[in-house]
Design an enzyme around this catalytic site. Structure first.
Site, short mmCIF file in Angstrom:
data_model
loop_
_atom_site.label_atom_id
_atom_site.label_comp_id
_atom_site.label_asym_id
_atom_site.label_seq_id
_atom_site.Cartn_x
_atom_site.Cartn_y
_atom_site.Cartn_z
N SER A 114 0.98 -1.02 -0.28
CA SER A 114 -0.04 0.13 -0.12
C SER A 114 0.54 1.29 0.28
O SER A 114 1.95 1.00 0.40
CB SER A 114 -1.12 -0.02 1.38
OG SER A 114 -1.02 0.68 1.36
N TYR A 139 -0.89 1.04 10.55
CA TYR A 139 -1.13 0.12 9.22
C TYR A 139 0.08 0.40 8.39
O TYR A 139 0.36 -1.19 7.97
CB TYR A 139 -2.64 0.65 8.65
CG TYR A 139 -2.90 0.07 7.19
CD1 TYR A 139 -2.80 -1.18 6.95
CD2 TYR A 139 -2.55 1.18 6.08
CE1 TYR A 139 -3.03 -1.74 5.57
CE2 TYR A 139 -2.70 0.58 4.67
CZ TYR A 139 -3.07 -1.15 4.28
OH TYR A 139 -3.36 -1.59 3.28
N1 LIG Z 1 -8.28 -1.47 -0.37
C1 LIG Z 1 -8.10 -0.79 -0.54
O1 LIG Z 1 -7.92 1.08 -0.86
C2 LIG Z 1 -5.81 -0.66 -0.71
C3 LIG Z 1 -5.49 0.61 -0.93
C4 LIG Z 1 -4.25 -0.33 -0.63
C5 LIG Z 1 -3.21 -1.31 -0.51
N2 LIG Z 1 -4.44 -2.47 -0.49
C6 LIG Z 1 -3.77 -3.39 0.07
O2 LIG Z 1 -5.25 -4.71 -0.42
C7 LIG Z 1 -5.29 -5.71 -0.77
C8 LIG Z 1 -7.03 -5.82 -0.19
O3 LIG Z 1 -6.96 -5.26 0.88
P1 LIG Z 1 -8.84 -5.44 0.24
O4 LIG Z 1 -9.63 -4.27 0.30
O5 LIG Z 1 -9.31 -6.52 -0.75
O6 LIG Z 1 -9.15 -5.83 1.57
P2 LIG Z 1 -11.17 -6.43 1.77
O7 LIG Z 1 -11.72 -6.47 1.37
O8 LIG Z 1 -11.42 -5.59 3.96
O9 LIG Z 1 -10.40 -8.29 1.85
C9 LIG Z 1 -9.03 -8.61 3.08
C10 LIG Z 1 -9.05 -9.61 2.46
O10 LIG Z 1 -7.72 -10.45 3.54
C11 LIG Z 1 -8.65 -11.92 4.10
N3 LIG Z 1 -8.06 -12.15 5.50
C12 LIG Z 1 -7.89 -11.15 7.03
N4 LIG Z 1 -7.46 -11.29 7.53
C13 LIG Z 1 -7.09 -12.74 7.17
C14 LIG Z 1 -5.71 -13.77 7.88
N5 LIG Z 1 -6.16 -14.21 9.17
N6 LIG Z 1 -6.36 -15.42 7.07
C15 LIG Z 1 -6.64 -15.33 6.15
N7 LIG Z 1 -7.35 -14.22 5.01
C16 LIG Z 1 -7.17 -13.15 5.53
C17 LIG Z 1 -10.06 -11.40 4.57
O11 LIG Z 1 -10.79 -12.91 4.80
P3 LIG Z 1 -11.76 -12.64 4.55
O12 LIG Z 1 -12.81 -12.94 4.12
O13 LIG Z 1 -11.92 -14.22 5.44
O14 LIG Z 1 -12.14 -12.18 6.10
C18 LIG Z 1 -10.12 -10.98 3.17
O15 LIG Z 1 -10.44 -11.50 1.92
C19 LIG Z 1 -4.82 -5.72 1.14
O16 LIG Z 1 -3.22 -6.48 1.37
C20 LIG Z 1 -4.80 -4.02 1.20
O17 LIG Z 1 -3.81 -3.66 2.48
C21 LIG Z 1 -5.70 -1.87 -0.34
#
Ligand SMILES: NC(=O)c1ccc[n+]([C@@H]2O[C@H](COP(=O)([O-])OP(=O)(O)OC[C@H]3O[C@@H](n4cnc5c(N)ncnc54)[C@H](OP(=O)(O)O)[C@@H]3O)[C@@H](O)[C@H]2O)c1
Length: 326
Positions: A114, A139
């Site tokens: 990120s 974070y």
């Molecule tokens: N959204 C943004 O704006 C943004 C920006 C920059 C970077 N990112 C990065 O992009 C990635 C995806 O983000 P997102 O927005 O898609 O987040 P999200 O919708 O909250 O999805 C998070 C995912 O991580 C899984 N997860 C969390 N804890 C876990 C654990 N202990 N073991 C296995 N799986 C686990 C969740 O599984 P469950 O379904 O089981 O909860 C879910 O599939 C992350 O690494 C985040 O840091 C996001």
């Protein structure tokens, strides 16, 4: 290709799964007993039960003979600092270790990091991959730590890291309230001088992950990925106004007011044992002067995003409407 995806039940991960399936790859996703499988339902995806936490056989099972591992799972909002480190840092290490054990022919480990790992722009200078990281949130610290761990495996595993800014698109629930507000005709902007952000449409970020898995030049590299423009929050409000074909009033929110709202939300969520949608860390990020980034490195290496803000927001609104959310 045999691909393994962590976070496939989440926002970005589920779009990545769709892209992998569209290209005909074999997809295995790590899911937890508590995972909501709504975005994977009726898709030809192998589900392996597991967790990123230690001693979990699911990771090793899912990674057996994988060609590519996309590590998108992560905690992006929590009031418990330990959770960030356990999942984002510890989970990345466990995933890398499982790759070493189970995927001897792994061709790429793509870690989704990120912009938060780098921190906001300083002195008006946009961030680039050479900028010394200075995360301002826990974070961000955890994502930076996770990046360092991933890169440290580089002699044993072919690693690439993607650093997106704020990602928006259908299925997202974090930025969704902003769309809902704009649909109702208002939008909250930080009080005082304009603050700047960069953004990326989810399909572009998923495409960047896939590009990184295929591209030799991405080996051992960290890349920022975004649409390449810098927006003030006022610009975002104006774009939403044009997408919704309506007037959107900009409400200037002083930092102290938003801080108090975030604190109340944290306390409320602690009481009901839920992670807050808004916490004080978000407020700090919202009021940072600029999150400007340069995307020259990834463009020069061969990746070009397809969506500018207007096109991405149109696609997002269409997607939310299809889901019945707007
Ligand atoms: N959204 C943004 O704006 C943004 C920006 C920059 C970077 N990112 C990065 O992009 C990635 C995806 O983000 P997102 O927005 O898609 O987040 P999200 O919708 O909250 O999805 C998070 C995912 O991580 C899984 N997860 C969390 N804890 C876990 C654990 N202990 N073991 C296995 N799986 C686990 C969740 O599984 P469950 O379904 O089981 O909860 C879910 O599939 C992350 O690494 C985040 O840091 C996001």
């Amino acid at each position: 290709m045999k691909t393994f995806v962590t976070g496939g039940t989440g926002f970005l991960g589920s779009h990545l799964v769709d892209l992998l399936l569209a290209e005909g790859h074999e997809v295995t996703c790590l899911v937890r007993p508590t995972s909501n499988l709504q975005w994977l339902k009726n898709k030809p995806v192998r589900l392996v039960q597991g967790d990123l936490l230690p001693n979990n056989a699911g990771l090793r099972e899912g990674l057996k003979n994988a060609d590519w591992c996309f590590h998108s799972a992560g905690v992006i909002s929590s009031t418990n600092p330990q959770t960030y480190f356990q999942v984002n840092v510890g989970g990345t290490r466990h995933c890398l270790d499982a790759c070493l054990k189970s995927a001897p022919k792994l061709q790429r480990f793509v870690m989704v990091s990120s912009i938060a790992a780098c921190g906001p722009a300083v002195n008006g200078q946009s961030l680039n991959e050479q900028t010394a990281p200075h995360p301002i949130s826990i974070y961000g610290q955890s994502k930076l730590e996770a990046e360092k761990i991933a890169i440290s495996y580089n002699t044993r595993l072919p690693v690439s890291v993607i650093r997106p800014p704020a990602i928006y698109g259908p299925r997202d629930t974090m930025i969704f309230p902003v769309f809902k507000m704009a649909q109702r005709g208002f939008f909250v902007v930080p009080f005082g001088r304009p603050r700047y952000i960069t953004m990326a449409y989810v399909e572009d970020v998923a495409a960047a992950c896939l590009w990184a898995a295929k591209e030799k030049k991405a080996l051992g590299q960290i890349f920022f990925v975004a649409d390449g423009d810098l927006y003030s929050w006022q610009d975002v409000a104006d774009t939403l106004a044009s997408v919704f074909y309506r007037k959107v009033a900009k409400i200037s929110m002083p930092k102290t007011v938003m801080w108090s709202v975030a604190l109340l939300e944290e306390l409320r969520c602690k009481w009901i044992r839920k992670e807050p949608r808004l916490h004080r860390g978000h407020v700090k990020q919202f009021f940072a002067s600029s999150w400007g980034i340069q995307t020259d490195k990834i463009r020069q290496a061969g990746f070009t995003p397809k969506f500018n803000l207007e096109a991405g927001m149109q696609a997002t609104v269409a997607g939310y409407r299809q889901l019945g959310w707007l």
